[in-house]
Scaffold this active site. Structure first.
Site, PDB file in Angstrom:
ATOM      1  N   GLU A 132      21.396  68.893 119.657  1.00  0.00           N
ATOM      2  CA  GLU A 132      19.948  68.800 119.495  1.00  0.00           C
ATOM      3  C   GLU A 132      19.422  67.405 119.144  1.00  0.00           C
ATOM      4  O   GLU A 132      18.845  67.194 118.075  1.00  0.00           O
ATOM      5  CB  GLU A 132      19.477  69.838 118.468  1.00  0.00           C
ATOM      6  CG  GLU A 132      19.765  71.250 118.947  1.00  0.00           C
ATOM      7  CD  GLU A 132      19.344  72.332 117.956  1.00  0.00           C
ATOM      8  OE1 GLU A 132      18.849  71.986 116.868  1.00  0.00           O
ATOM      9  OE2 GLU A 132      19.504  73.522 118.299  1.00  0.00           O
ATOM     10  N   GLU A 244      22.230  77.458 123.391  1.00  0.00           N
ATOM     11  CA  GLU A 244      21.869  78.323 122.258  1.00  0.00           C
ATOM     12  C   GLU A 244      20.625  79.105 122.617  1.00  0.00           C
ATOM     13  O   GLU A 244      19.684  78.562 123.203  1.00  0.00           O
ATOM     14  CB  GLU A 244      21.567  77.519 120.985  1.00  0.00           C
ATOM     15  CG  GLU A 244      22.745  76.874 120.304  1.00  0.00           C
ATOM     16  CD  GLU A 244      22.324  76.167 119.004  1.00  0.00           C
ATOM     17  OE1 GLU A 244      21.229  76.498 118.470  1.00  0.00           O
ATOM     18  OE2 GLU A 244      23.068  75.297 118.533  1.00  0.00           O
TER      19      GLU A 244
END
Length: 435
Positions: A132, A244
């Protein structure tokens, strides 16, 4: 293994091999294993996070040594492993792949070390190079914050020592190039196409509320948003694996997950990791409930829709969902409650359910225990729901609840899932991608 405990969660209450067996038994074929820099540099795990009576063969091992044991056992079970550099400092997720105290060169050397050490295991499929990237992390800017350029540098270093691995590349929060929305369309990763996996993370309102979740046409507005963000990659013939997704699966988040799973099926996107196995994940919850044994079958039911769309002959484990429309355990006499149930097995005994799925409204005049016994093949499972009833306006005292023996032959288990915050995947990439 991405936190200062330097160990996967759940080992204080369960044996680590049994957890992996449950992952396999549930139908998952890969785990995404997050770590931080300290974990791979000989940090010892927090001893309070491991019950050594249940896990005697983990005593005196470093986090890295336990990581290798997990990979070895996963290989024996036929479970793929994706390595995920989740944090540098083992606390917060840093915006970039370097900090004032940790250089890009150190970061790349970490990956080279791991590629050499774990690349020899046939079930280790790839490197999720940075979790991320956000804030100042950019795409296509051509400077030292350009994640695309870093992906090329670290990818080349990894492939030089482990040419069979896949390079998983997540998206950035912003492109920082105003005229570019679809970053990969204009600035693709310049590595061999068959080595690059684009792996976006996508969540609903239980994780982070966005304005489009409050749109009057939600969730019908979502497919175009998903298509703009990353769905277009499939039309360009890039390999796409959702890195995810997940959430609490309650309220609006349930609506979001149902819509997202339906969109994935329509798009033919069957490769994903579900976040996560761990019940400790505060904004998503886990596949396991707090006891690390009981499974959240409502989440699994969503996941199984996608697996079965990809593999129609997939035979999911027997499960039963039995719940009420309130979280309360004690009710006033005469109060009404709605009961919902679903099972993918044949009901062989129940004191209220006659079909595999249904909903009833009960007027509660006395305490009652509802139960379903279902069978699928040679597997039998019982699910109970005890409703305690008191006279109106009676002070609530401690209400004893009968002990229920739930006969479920250890089918309970990521995205995932992560195995220590661990994500799961249904990973169906062609064999040539794993060569």
């Amino acid at each position: 293994m991405s936190l200062r405990n330097h160990i996967v969660y759940g080992l204080n209450v369960r044996n680590w091999k049994d957890i992996l067996k449950d992952v396999k038994r549930l139908g998952f074929n890969a785990i995404r294993l997050p770590f931080c820099s300290e974990t791979i540099h000989d940090a010892m795990p927090n001893p309070n996070m491991i019950n050594y009576d249940l896990n005697p063969n983990l005593r005196n091992l470093t986090g890295l040594e336990i990581m290798e044991k997990i990979i070895q056992e996963a290989n024996r079970l036929g479970i793929y492993v994706l390595l995920d550099y989740h944090r540098i400092g083992c606390t917060e997720i840093e915006p970039l792949w370097y900090t004032d105290n940790y250089s890009e060169e150190q970061y790349i050397q970490d990956w080279v070390f791991l590629a050499k050490k774990f690349g020899r295991y046939p079930n280790v499929i790839g490197a999720d190079i940075k979790n991320e990237p956000h804030d100042e992390a950019s795409w296509g800017t051509g400077d030292n914050t350009d994640f695309r350029l870093f992906a090329e540098r670290v990818g080349k270093a990894i492939l030089k020592v482990a040419p069979h691995l896949l390079i998983f590349v997540e998206g950035t929060q912003y492109t920082h190039v105003p005229e570019i929305v679809m970053g990969v369309k204009y600035y693709p990763i310049r590595l061999p196409r068959d080595k690059v996996v684009y792996s976006p993370h996508v969540y609903g309102p239980s994780v982070y509320n966005m304005p489009y979740f409050d749109s009057p046409d939600f969730p019908k507005n979502m497919p175009q948003i998903w298509e703009t963000h990353f769905g277009y990659l499939t039309s360009l013939n890039y390999t796409l694996v959702i890195g995810e997704w997940g959430g609490k699966y309650t309220g609006k988040d349930k609506v979001w997950q149902d819509a997202f799973s339906e969109w994935l099926i329509k798009k033919g996107i069957y490769n994903f990791f579900y976040w996560c196995l761990n019940p400790e994940s505060g904004d998503t919850g886990g596949i396991f409930l707090d006891d690390w044994k009981t499974v959240n079958w409502e989440k699994m039911r969503v996941i199984y829709r996608i697996i079965k769309a990809a593999r129609p002959n997939f035979n999911e484990p027997l499960f039963i969902i039995l719940k009420k429309n309130t979280s309360r355990q004690v009710f006033d006499k005469g109060e009404k409650v709605t009961i919902y149930w679903y099972t993918n097995g044949e009901i062989i005994d129940s004191n209220f359910a006659k079909s595999n799925e249904g909903e009833i409204i009960l007027t509660l005049n006395e305490s009652i225990n509802l139960y379903i016994v279902a069978k699928k093949g040679n597997e039998t499972m019982r699910k109970d729901l005890y409703l305690s009833v008191i006279e109106p306006n009676t002070p609530i005292t401690t209400t004893s609840r009968p002990t229920i023996s739930e006969r479920n032959p250890k089918i309970f288990t990521m995205l995932l899932v992560s195995l220590g915050i661990l994500s799961f995947v249904v990973f169906l990439v062609l064999k040539k991608k794993l060569v």
